[in-house]
Scaffold this motif. Structure first.
Motif, PDB file in Angstrom:
ATOM      1  N   THR A 149     -43.697   9.907   7.747  1.00 13.87           N
ATOM      2  CA  THR A 149     -43.886   8.633   8.428  1.00 13.87           C
ATOM      3  C   THR A 149     -44.293   7.577   7.415  1.00 13.87           C
ATOM      4  O   THR A 149     -45.176   7.799   6.582  1.00 13.87           O
ATOM      5  CB  THR A 149     -44.971   8.761   9.500  1.00 13.87           C
ATOM      6  N   THR A 150     -43.632   6.424   7.474  1.00 20.47           N
ATOM      7  CA  THR A 150     -43.906   5.376   6.503  1.00 20.47           C
ATOM      8  C   THR A 150     -43.700   4.008   7.130  1.00 20.47           C
ATOM      9  O   THR A 150     -42.918   3.850   8.079  1.00 20.47           O
ATOM     10  CB  THR A 150     -42.999   5.506   5.268  1.00 20.47           C
ATOM     11  N   THR A 151     -44.406   3.038   6.602  1.00 16.34           N
ATOM     12  CA  THR A 151     -44.190   1.648   7.029  1.00 16.34           C
ATOM     13  C   THR A 151     -43.537   0.850   5.908  1.00 16.34           C
ATOM     14  O   THR A 151     -43.440  -0.364   5.975  1.00 16.34           O
ATOM     15  CB  THR A 151     -45.532   0.989   7.399  1.00 16.34           C
ATOM     16  N   GLN A 294     -52.498   9.834  11.348  1.00 16.71           N
ATOM     17  CA  GLN A 294     -51.347   9.565  12.204  1.00 16.71           C
ATOM     18  C   GLN A 294     -51.715   9.432  13.669  1.00 16.71           C
ATOM     19  O   GLN A 294     -50.961   8.880  14.450  1.00 16.71           O
ATOM     20  CB  GLN A 294     -50.343  10.711  12.075  1.00 16.71           C
ATOM     21  N   VAL A 307     -43.965  -0.752  17.780  1.00 15.14           N
ATOM     22  CA  VAL A 307     -44.430   0.636  17.932  1.00 15.14           C
ATOM     23  C   VAL A 307     -45.183   0.743  19.252  1.00 15.14           C
ATOM     24  O   VAL A 307     -46.320   0.313  19.372  1.00 15.14           O
ATOM     25  CB  VAL A 307     -45.333   1.046  16.756  1.00 15.14           C
ATOM     26  N   ARG A 356     -44.544   6.345  20.671  1.00 11.13           N
ATOM     27  CA  ARG A 356     -45.572   6.501  19.643  1.00 11.13           C
ATOM     28  C   ARG A 356     -46.987   6.600  20.200  1.00 11.13           C
ATOM     29  O   ARG A 356     -47.925   6.821  19.433  1.00 11.13           O
ATOM     30  CB  ARG A 356     -45.481   5.337  18.656  1.00 11.13           C
ATOM     31  N   ASN A 398     -38.132  -0.702   8.403  1.00 12.37           N
ATOM     32  CA  ASN A 398     -39.213  -0.516   9.362  1.00 12.37           C
ATOM     33  C   ASN A 398     -38.734  -0.869  10.766  1.00 12.37           C
ATOM     34  O   ASN A 398     -39.085  -1.907  11.327  1.00 12.37           O
ATOM     35  CB  ASN A 398     -40.407  -1.386   8.954  1.00 12.37           C
ATOM     36  N   PRO A 400     -38.673   1.123  14.195  1.00 14.39           N
ATOM     37  CA  PRO A 400     -39.021   2.311  14.984  1.00 14.39           C
ATOM     38  C   PRO A 400     -37.986   2.680  16.034  1.00 14.39           C
ATOM     39  O   PRO A 400     -37.905   3.832  16.448  1.00 14.39           O
ATOM     40  CB  PRO A 400     -40.345   1.915  15.639  1.00 14.39           C
ATOM     41  N   SER A 406     -40.168   5.594  10.882  1.00 20.14           N
ATOM     42  CA  SER A 406     -40.614   4.230  10.629  1.00 20.14           C
ATOM     43  C   SER A 406     -41.723   3.849  11.583  1.00 20.14           C
ATOM     44  O   SER A 406     -41.658   4.124  12.783  1.00 20.14           O
ATOM     45  CB  SER A 406     -39.446   3.246  10.797  1.00 20.14           C
ATOM     46  N   GLY A 407     -42.731   3.176  11.041  1.00 18.62           N
ATOM     47  CA  GLY A 407     -43.860   2.749  11.849  1.00 18.62           C
ATOM     48  C   GLY A 407     -44.883   3.859  11.967  1.00 18.62           C
ATOM     49  O   GLY A 407     -44.593   5.030  11.740  1.00 18.62           O
ATOM     50  N   SER A 408     -46.087   3.509  12.292  1.00 20.72           N
ATOM     51  CA  SER A 408     -47.163   4.491  12.419  1.00 20.72           C
ATOM     52  C   SER A 408     -47.916   4.252  13.727  1.00 20.72           C
ATOM     53  O   SER A 408     -48.291   3.115  14.027  1.00 20.72           O
ATOM     54  CB  SER A 408     -48.129   4.365  11.233  1.00 20.72           C
ATOM     55  N   GLY A 410     -45.750   7.960  13.684  1.00 24.03           N
ATOM     56  CA  GLY A 410     -44.323   8.246  13.654  1.00 24.03           C
ATOM     57  C   GLY A 410     -43.882   9.039  14.867  1.00 24.03           C
ATOM     58  O   GLY A 410     -44.682   9.671  15.563  1.00 24.03           O
TER      59      GLY A 410
END
Length: 424
Positions: A149-151, A294, A307, A356, A398, A400, A406-408, A410
Motif C-alpha cells: 500500500t502506497t500513497t 494500515q 479513500v 477502505r 494515487n 484508489p 493506492s491510498g491508505s 489499502g
C-alpha cells in the motif's frame, strides 16, 4: 469372616481405587507405569506375608470370572492435561505420511531443511464423528505474494503485480474434505486461527508444501461427536463462543501493534465464520480493531478517488457479508460504539461491506474512518468472507478506484474485527 478373606477383600479394594484413579486420566504416562509396577510388588509382598492364595476359589468374582490385576487396571483414552499438551492419555504427534483415528492429535514441525512436503491423514474415530477442528497453536509459513500500500503516485511497480498478490506460491497448507466443501488454501502467519471441517467418511488429508526451511507449525486436531455444540454448525469454517472476541482474515498480523503497508489478505477465499448465540443475547456487533499503521480493515477498490468505505452493490470483488447488518443513524463522529447491550435502532441496512473502512453510512462522504460498529440481530450470527483471484492494479497513480494498493488504508489489507454479543 477370616483374616484371609478380609485381606483379599482389602486387596480388591486397592485395585478398585487404582482403576478409578487411572480412569480420570490425569496422571503422566510414565508415572502410571511406575505406579503399576509398585502396586504389583506391594500386593506380592502382602500375599506372601499373609499366605494368600490367589489361585484358590476365593479369587473368583461373583460372576465366576477369574480376578486379575491386569484385567481391572485399564487405561481409557479420555481427555488429559499436561504442561504443554492436552489430548488423549497418550499424546500423539503424527509423523509425515501417517494416518490417525485418535480423537486428539498434533501435527508439528520445527525448521527442517530436509523435509519440505508433508501429508497427514485424519480419519474419523467413529461413525458418530461429525466435525473435525484444526487449531493453529503455532502457524508461521512463508507469506503469500505481498502487495504494498502506497500513497506515492509515481510508484510504477504497484501496477504490475495484481494477478499474483495474495497467492500462496512458496508455502501452502490445505485440507481435503471429500464429499464436502474443502477449506481454502492458506499460507503466511495464522497462529491463533482455526478451521473446522465437516467430517468425511473418506478421511481428510492435511497437506503442507513448503519451500521456506524456517517454516513451522503446531496444529491440534480434535474430533467432535454429532450433536456436540462446541463443534459449530455444519458449513462453518470457524466457530466462536462466548460474549466477546476477535475474528480476522487469514494472514492478518493479529499479534502486531502496527499493521504494516505490505499486509496482504489471501486470494481465492470464500468461507463462513459463525458465532454461538449465548443465553440472554439477541444481537451481535462488530468493529474494526483500533490499531496503528494500515488499520484493520481494507478490502477491494473504492468507487471514487476518495479513500472511503463501500457497501452493497459496490462490493463485488472482495468483501465481507453480514446478513441484516445495520448501523446507528445517530452515531456521533469519533464515538466508538462497541458497548455491550447497545443495539442500534437505525435502519441503514446493508449486507456487503468493502472499501477502505468498515462502515455503513448511507452517504459516502461519511465513510471515512473505523469508528463505527456494525450490528445485526439476524440469526444465526455469521459473516461470510469472499475474495477473488486477483487484486485490481490498473494505474500507477494515487487512484484508489483503480488500484487497490493506492491510498491508505489499502484494499489489500484484509480485516481484524472485535465482536460482542448484545443483551436482549
Amino acid at each position: 469372616m477370616s483374616l484371609r478373606h478380609l485381606n483379599q477383600d482389602f486387596c480388591r479394594k486397592i485395585i478398585f481405587v487404582t482403576e478409578k484413579l487411572f480412569d480420570t486420566c490425569e496422571l503422566p504416562h510414565v508415572f502410571v507405569r511406575k505406579y503399576v509396577i509398585a502396586l504389583v510388588v506391594i500386593l506380592g509382598l502382602i500375599g506372601s506375608s499373609l499366605n494368600l492364595d490367589f489361585t484358590s476359589e476365593d479369587k473368583l468374582s461373583r460372576d465366576g470370572k477369574a480376578f486379575s490385576l491386569f484385567q481391572v487396571v485399564k487405561f481409557q483414552n479420555g481427555p488429559c492435561q499436561s504442561a504443554t499438551r492436552n489430548g488423549t492419555c497418550y499424546t500423539v504427534t503424527l509423523g509425515c505420511g501417517e494416518t490417525t483415528t485418535d480423537n486428539c492429535t498434533y501435527l508439528s514441525r520445527t525448521p527442517d531443511p530436509g523435509l519440505n512436503d508433508c501429508q497427514y491423514t485424519i480419519c474419523k474415530a467413529s461413525n458418530n464423528v461429525c466435525r473435525i477442528r484444526f487449531d493453529f497453536m503455532a502457524f508461521d509459513l512463508a507469506s503469500p505474494v505481498l502487495g504494498l500500500t502506497t500513497t506515492v503516485a509515481t510508484d510504477a511497480a504497484i501496477s504490475t503485480n495484481g494477478g499474483a498478490i495474495g497467492d500462496c506460491l512458496a508455502d501452502k497448507f490445505s485440507i481435503t474434505s471429500p464429499g464436502n466443501v474443502a477449506p481454502p488454501q492458506i499460507c503466511g502467519f495464522n497462529t491463533g486461527q482455526h478451521m473446522i471441517v465437516d467430517a468425511s467418511e473418506k478421511c481428510h488429508v492435511a497437506s503442507f508444501n513448503l519451500e521456506r526451511t524456517s517454516s513451522t507449525y503446531d496444529i491440534k486436531v480434535t474430533q467432535y461427536l454429532c450433536g456436540d455444540e462446541m463443534a459449530g454448525p455444519d458449513g462453518c469454517l470457524q466457530y466462536f463462543v462466548g460474549n466477546t472476541g476477535t475474528v480476522a482474515s487469514f494472514n492478518f498480523p493479529t499479534q502486531a501493534s502496527i499493521v504494516p503497508p505490505e499486509t496482504t489478505h489471501l486470494s481465492n477465499q470464500c468461507y463462513t465464520m459463525c458465532f454461538r448465540q449465548e443465553q440472554g443475547k439477541c444481537a451481535i456487533c462488530y468493529q474494526a480493531v483500533d490499531v496503528a499503521g494500515q488499520g484493520s480493515f481494507g478490502l477491494s477498490k473504492t468507487v471514487t478517488a476518495t479513500v472511503t468505505g463501500e457497501n452493497n452493490n459496490d462490493c463485488f470483488m472482495d468483501y465481507l457479508m453480514i446478513p441484516g447488518a445495520l448501523r446507528d443513524s445517530g452515531v456521533v463522529a469519533n464515538n466508538r460504539m462497541f458497548v455491550v447491550g447497545n443495539i442500534p435502532d437505525g435502519r441503514d441496512f446493508n449486507n456487503r461491506i468493502c472499501g477502505r473502512f468498515f462502515h455503513l453510512a448511507s452517504i459516502r462522504a461519511n465513510r471515512v474512518d473505523n469508528t463505527e460498529s456494525i450490528c445485526t440481530s439476524q440469526r444465526p450470527f455469521q459473516i461470510t468472507f469472499k475474495t477473488d483471484d486477483t487484486e485490481l492494479t490498473l494505474a500507477a497513480v494515487n487512484m484508489p478506484e483503480m488500484n487497490e494498493q493506492s491510498g491508505s488504508p489499502g484494499g489489500i489489507t484484509g480485516f481484524n474485527l472485535n465482536w460482542a454479543l448484545q443483551d436482549c
